[in-house]
Scaffold this motif. Structure first.
Motif, short mmCIF file in Angstrom:
data_model
loop_
_atom_site.label_atom_id
_atom_site.label_comp_id
_atom_site.label_asym_id
_atom_site.label_seq_id
_atom_site.Cartn_x
_atom_site.Cartn_y
_atom_site.Cartn_z
N GLY A 14 -17.20 5.14 -0.08
CA GLY A 14 -17.17 4.02 -1.14
C GLY A 14 -17.93 2.63 -0.80
N ARG A 114 -13.73 1.33 -4.79
CA ARG A 114 -13.82 2.33 -5.42
C ARG A 114 -13.95 2.48 -7.26
N VAL A 119 -9.40 -0.34 -2.94
CA VAL A 119 -8.26 0.61 -2.70
C VAL A 119 -7.86 0.73 -1.28
N SER A 120 -8.29 -0.26 -0.29
CA SER A 120 -7.88 -0.27 0.97
C SER A 120 -8.36 -1.71 1.47
N PRO A 149 2.07 7.68 -1.97
CA PRO A 149 1.52 6.79 -3.06
C PRO A 149 2.81 6.45 -3.79
N GLY A 179 -6.93 -2.75 -9.05
CA GLY A 179 -6.63 -1.36 -8.98
C GLY A 179 -5.57 -0.65 -9.66
N ARG A 181 -4.56 2.67 -8.64
CA ARG A 181 -4.00 3.59 -7.52
C ARG A 181 -4.94 3.78 -6.29
N PHE A 182 -4.27 4.43 -5.43
CA PHE A 182 -5.15 4.60 -4.09
C PHE A 182 -6.06 5.75 -4.34
N VAL A 183 -7.25 5.94 -3.84
CA VAL A 183 -8.02 6.85 -3.70
C VAL A 183 -8.68 6.87 -2.38
N HIS A 184 -8.41 8.22 -1.97
CA HIS A 184 -8.59 8.36 -0.68
C HIS A 184 -10.20 8.69 -0.48
#
Length: 185
Positions: A14, A114, A119-120, A149, A179, A181-184
């Motif tokens: 990203g 993202r 997301v991080s 999650p 955001g 949710r987490f997106v890997h």
């Protein structure tokens, strides 16, 4: 202090939004101490293409400084990070060209974006060659303490907000809470 922010597109990850931090020894030692006060919540290690070490500390580290190296001692094992001038000892001096490479020359906070939302969140240190010394993954509102999650818990951004305030004089940014949710990567 002027806050330098830049974005870097990283294929597969990203967009990284990067905030430069000071790299003097006193600031880096204070920063490491502050981050590892939250040893139960952070993960750390090098993260490079093809390898990600997401180490969970077994205990609070004892942090000391000798010859430009911060030692983070976790009892059964430890890490040495060169954050200042290093000369070696009288019987084994560090060659000047090596001593110029070893210390942290770039420190940065980053957030991975993202779809327009983070997301991080993390901290990275790089030596004079641009080699990564350490990445610290800061608490993520989309992951619980077991890295599973979870429903967004934006209280988990407290350390991110604290570091931004203490080292960059920045207030919490509403985008950090945008955001879902987490997106890997």
């Amino acid at each position: 202090m002027t806050v330098v922010s830049r974005t870097v597109d990283e294929p597969g990850n990203g967009t990284l939004e990067i905030f430069s931090l000071p790299t003097d020894q006193a600031t880096l030692l204070r920063l490491l101490s502050e981050v590892f006060e939250h040893w139960q919540q952070v993960r750390f290690g090098p993260i490079i293409q093809g390898a990600a070490y997401e180490i969970k500390a077994p205990c609070a580290p004892q942090i000391s400084l000798l010859d430009g190296y911060a030692t983070l001692d976790f009892e059964a094992w430890h890490i040495h990070l060169c954050i200042g001038e290093t000369s070696g000892d009288v019987s084994n001096p560090t060659p000047k060209n090596v001593a110029e490479i070893r210390p942290c020359k770039r420190a940065e906070l980053y957030r991975i974006m993202r779809g327009g939302s983070p997301v991080s969140w993390g901290l990275r240190l790089f030596n004079g060659n641009g080699d990564q010394q350490l990445t610290v993954l800061l608490p993520n509102p989309f992951l619980d303490n077991d890295d599973q999650p979870c429903s967004p818990d934006f209280e988990r951004l407290a350390l991110w907000d604290q570091i931004r305030s203490n080292y960059l004089s920045l207030k919490p940014d509403p985008i950090d809470r945008s955001g879902k949710r987490f997106v890997h990567g």
